[in-house]
Design an enzyme around this catalytic site. Structure first.
Site, PDB file in Angstrom:
ATOM      1  CG  HIS A  92       6.338  -2.337   1.346  1.00  0.00           C
ATOM      2  ND1 HIS A  92       5.557  -1.891   0.313  1.00  0.00           N
ATOM      3  CD2 HIS A  92       6.383  -3.692   1.219  1.00  0.00           C
ATOM      4  CE1 HIS A  92       5.131  -2.916  -0.407  1.00  0.00           C
ATOM      5  NE2 HIS A  92       5.623  -4.022   0.113  1.00  0.00           N
ATOM      6  CD  GLU A 132       5.457  -6.901   2.443  1.00  0.00           C
ATOM      7  OE1 GLU A 132       6.148  -7.271   1.481  1.00  0.00           O
ATOM      8  OE2 GLU A 132       4.316  -6.411   2.318  1.00  0.00           O
ATOM      9  CG  HIS A 135       8.605  -7.524  -1.234  1.00  0.00           C
ATOM     10  ND1 HIS A 135       7.912  -6.366  -1.002  1.00  0.00           N
ATOM     11  CD2 HIS A 135       9.588  -7.221  -2.125  1.00  0.00           C
ATOM     12  CE1 HIS A 135       8.437  -5.378  -1.726  1.00  0.00           C
ATOM     13  NE2 HIS A 135       9.457  -5.884  -2.410  1.00  0.00           N
ATOM     14  CD  GLU A 166       5.907 -11.045  -2.334  1.00  0.00           C
ATOM     15  OE1 GLU A 166       5.833 -10.951  -1.087  1.00  0.00           O
ATOM     16  OE2 GLU A 166       5.513 -10.153  -3.104  1.00  0.00           O
TER      17      GLU A 166
END
Length: 319
Positions: A107, A144, A199, A281
């Protein structure tokens, strides 16, 4: 002298006194300079694979590789920090000399201000999906996008000290994105020896643990992962193992069947990659216990070391 510590004397006596003082001070000054040089040299060569001052704590973060979007507090011009992230270091010789590693901080803190741009759909081989998303956040607003940048900036100097060239897909240096297809192309263009997308998940509270996402066998449109499925699994297994060792975190209890590994075919960053690549993650931002870890600078430094060790193990195997 003006403080009266020496009685009046003839000029020769003054000269003699001056010589005595200089004879005493010069060696002391030289000794001090020599000690400073030794200390400086030591600091240049100390530390090995370990980083110098760890980066800041409270940058914005984003969400994992899927199309997840979560509301988050308004973005400030620069996310607040409680320290200064390490800057890229000059590449040095080392066990990873000649290797290229792409680190993809998931992101972008600016995505929240560019909803129209990141909603544009791009081809990921198996289907079309959003260019990018804003990502998730902890319940108290640690995003995040902040987390991924902080962790990526901790990984970079660890790899560079071992001689690797590190390429970022973004470093909060662009208004938004890049889109998921461009993130894959960045790794392809530099012919990366390994690529890792950072992430944190946004699952329900009570779901805990990390997992590494591996590319599925996909051959459709511009996507052909046939050459990278095997090496990507080797990379992912090593990262998962070293991540557990360094952080003490357990594999996800809600995805991957307790293995810490999950194969997916819907992620453009994997489908369009032609180099070994995985997503990690690092935990679930919506679970209070995982969130406490993700917000901890000390834990993030251990996470950076674990990911770095996994990459190094893979690249040494590949050499």
């Amino acid at each position: 002298m003006s403080n009266g510590s020496f009685p009046p004397a003839s000029r020769p006596l003054r000269g003699h006194t001056l010589l005595v003082v200089l004879a005493t001070l010069v060696p002391l000054g030289f000794a001090g300079w020599l000690m400073w040089q030794v200390a400086a040299a030591g600091s240049d060569h100390a530390g090995g694979d370990r980083p110098s001052p760890p980066p800041a704590d409270n940058r914005p973060s984003s969400q994992p590789s899927a199309t997840r979007t979560t509301s988050a507090p308004p973005r400030t011009t620069k996310p607040p920090t409680s320290g200064t992230p390490e800057q890229p270091t000059r590449p040095r010789t080392g066990p990873l000399s000649g290797k290229v590693v792409v680190i993809d901080p998931g992101h972008n803190p600016g995505n929240r201000d560019h909803s129209r741009e990141i909603a544009r759909r791009v081809d990921v081989g198996t289907h079309r999906k959003e260019c990018d998303t804003t990502g998730t956040s902890t319940n108290d607003g640690y995003t995040e996008a902040a987390f991924t940048l902080d962790l990526a900036r901790r990984i970079r100097p660890l790899l560079e000290r071992q001689g690797a060239k590190v390429v970022f897909t973004q470093d909060d240096d662009r208004p938004y994105g890049p889109c998921v297809d461009e993130r894959a192309r960045i790794g392809n263009k530099v012919k990366a020896d390994a690529a890792v997308s950072i992430h944190a998940d946004g699952s329900g509270a009570g779901n805990r643990g990390f997992h590494v996402i591996l590319p599925a066998a996909v051959k459709r449109g511009d996507a052909d992962t046939s050459a990278i499925v095997g090496p990507s699994r080797a990379l992912g297994e090593r990262i998962a193992g070293r991540f557990v060792r360094e952080t003490g975190s357990r594999p996800s209890d809600y995805v991957g069947g307790g293995t810490g590994l999950k194969v997916r075919s819907d992620l453009g960053g994997l489908n369009l990659s032609t180099v070994p690549k995985v997503f990690i993650e690092c935990g679930n931002m919506r679970d209070p216990q995982d969130a406490a870890q993700l917000k901890s600078k000390k834990w993030r430094q251990r996470a950076a070391q674990g990911i770095t060790d996994g990459i190094r193990s893979f690249l040494k195997r590949k050499a």
